[in-house]
Design a protein around this motif. Sequence first.
Motif, short mmCIF file in Angstrom:
data_model
loop_
_atom_site.label_atom_id
_atom_site.label_comp_id
_atom_site.label_asym_id
_atom_site.label_seq_id
_atom_site.Cartn_x
_atom_site.Cartn_y
_atom_site.Cartn_z
N UNK A 309 71.51 26.50 45.16
CA UNK A 309 71.88 25.77 43.94
C UNK A 309 73.22 25.11 44.16
N UNK A 310 73.34 23.84 43.81
CA UNK A 310 74.64 23.20 43.65
C UNK A 310 74.69 22.71 42.20
N UNK A 311 75.71 23.14 41.47
CA UNK A 311 75.76 22.81 40.05
C UNK A 311 77.15 22.35 39.65
N UNK A 312 77.21 21.69 38.52
CA UNK A 312 78.49 21.28 37.95
C UNK A 312 78.28 21.01 36.46
N UNK A 313 79.39 20.95 35.75
CA UNK A 313 79.36 20.61 34.32
C UNK A 313 80.11 19.30 34.10
N UNK A 314 79.63 18.55 33.13
CA UNK A 314 80.34 17.35 32.72
C UNK A 314 81.67 17.74 32.09
N UNK A 315 82.72 17.06 32.48
CA UNK A 315 84.03 17.35 31.92
C UNK A 315 84.00 17.15 30.40
N UNK A 316 84.68 18.01 29.70
CA UNK A 316 84.68 17.92 28.23
C UNK A 316 85.35 16.64 27.75
N UNK A 317 86.16 16.03 28.62
CA UNK A 317 86.87 14.79 28.25
C UNK A 317 86.19 13.54 28.77
N UNK A 318 85.09 13.73 29.53
CA UNK A 318 84.42 12.56 30.14
C UNK A 318 83.63 11.78 29.11
#
Length: 318
Positions: A309-318
């Motif tokens: 798995x490679x994962x990430x979250x969208x920045x809260x400020x994006x």
Amino acid sequence: MAILGLQLQQRFPVLTAVCYSRLISATIHAPAVASVSSLSCKLKKWNNGGRLPRRLVVGLGASFWAQYMNMAGNSKSFIASARLKGAVEQALQNAEWPEQFPFKDEDFQRFDDFNSPFRTSDSMFYEVPRFVTHIDDAAIAALTKYYSEVFPPSNTPGVSILDMCSSWVSHFPKGYKQERVVGMGMNEEELKRNPVLTEYVVQDLNLKPKLPFEDNSFDVITNVVSVDYLTKPLDVFKEMCRILKPGGLAIMSFSNRCFWTKAISIWTSTGDTDHALIVGSYFHYAGGFEPPQAVDISPNPGRSDPMYIVYSRKLSTA
């Protein structure tokens, strides 16, 4: 720190008799084979604009590459292999990325883009439905378990999920439901059979990477063993960032199997640990995401299909 130096012995693999037999049947996935044992060490910025000259990389063995990186000033260079415990997870830890995206157009070419006895358009290749699974049962179970740990609880009001490169099965936990679960794939018959989907879209992301959804629409985006087929990955990942809600989660899962003629050359030329860096680079250079992380969820190393798995979250400020 990880050095984004991938071992590229040749841009397109030589087809052996075994490869030919696998390619004849479009329903059989062939393992992605590394041209060397794996990636040689962890990231460092390069003085030539973020990319080593191809001629320095092509055909070099792992030990030579490690020596080269040591001479270049990386005294802690080591050979990282997906076979070593924790190698995939370590690939993205404290990664120091080059200023510019380090891959070129040729890295996203495919064997099927050239004249060959197996050349087919993507639309023709995916025209016939394949009601099969492309990883073994143990790997599927590991992925489903991972989803059960990171997904929002079933039937959470307002939650929307997009399953990209979807098919007749998404490997979600049994009985999992949300108000909106969208499948995007290449074959309508497969998508119609997927019981978790509330709607679907037939679209070739290599021709149309623009996603037909509003900004900030989805809480989770999944992609199962198909990130290696994207020929315009930065365009797709930028679109993923656009349609994710702030803090939304993107999960890219992959194994070591693929349709050889359809996978991009940078993928078929490298190994599992390299693949984590490649996918991580998509998140990084697309912008708007938190630093990507990698997880090895392989259930029985050496005895069943690996699963990463490679994962990430969208920045809260994006």
